[in-house]
Design a protein around this motif. Structure first.
Motif, short mmCIF file in Angstrom:
data_model
loop_
_atom_site.label_atom_id
_atom_site.label_comp_id
_atom_site.label_asym_id
_atom_site.label_seq_id
_atom_site.Cartn_x
_atom_site.Cartn_y
_atom_site.Cartn_z
N ASP A 72 2.78 5.62 -6.06
CA ASP A 72 2.45 5.61 -7.48
C ASP A 72 1.30 6.57 -7.78
O ASP A 72 1.31 7.28 -8.79
N GLU A 73 0.29 6.58 -6.90
CA GLU A 73 -0.84 7.49 -7.10
C GLU A 73 -0.40 8.95 -6.99
O GLU A 73 -0.83 9.79 -7.78
N LYS A 88 3.70 1.53 -1.69
CA LYS A 88 4.07 1.66 -3.11
C LYS A 88 2.88 2.17 -3.92
O LYS A 88 3.04 3.05 -4.77
N LYS A 89 1.71 1.65 -3.63
CA LYS A 89 0.51 2.08 -4.35
C LYS A 89 0.25 3.57 -4.11
O LYS A 89 -0.05 4.31 -5.04
N ARG A 90 0.41 4.01 -2.86
CA ARG A 90 0.19 5.42 -2.53
C ARG A 90 1.21 6.30 -3.24
O ARG A 90 0.87 7.35 -3.78
N TYR A 109 0.81 -1.21 0.00
CA TYR A 109 0.00 0.00 0.00
C TYR A 109 0.84 1.26 0.00
O TYR A 109 0.43 2.29 -0.54
#
Length: 96
Positions: A74-75, A70-72, A68
């Motif tokens: 990337d966003e 990494k996802k944050r 999460y």
């Protein structure tokens, strides 16, 4: 289906706490059964299984946190890139 039990830490007796903890953690209860019946090898397997489950839980928490994070990131990067594109378009429109 897991049952939820209500307990009050202030009024719970020691025996009630032990019973509640055994209901909540079946592996420890199995290990305790092995100790009481003299099945030492079985008890050791249950206690080691408990440690394995704790490791799995920790690994899942760390892995989920990394995923999460990494996802944050990337966003946030995508949002920043969109801002830069919009700023460039705005500057090109004003320079014409």
């Amino acid at each position: 289906m897991a049952e939820e039990y209500y307990y009050d830490e202030d009024t719970e007796t020691a025996m009630e706490k032990v019973k509640r903890l055994f209901r909540e953690n079946k592996v420890v209860a199995s290990g305790n059964y092995g100790v009481r019946t003299g099945r030492r090898e079985f008890a050791q397997h249950m206690f080691r299984a408990r440690v394995g489950f704790q490791f799995f839980t920790l690994a899942a928490l760390l892995g989920g946190g990394m995923f999460y994070d990494k996802k944050r990131k990337d966003e946030r990067l995508a949002i920043e890139q969109d801002r830069m594109v919009a700023l460039d378009q705005h500057q090109q429109e004003n320079s014409v």
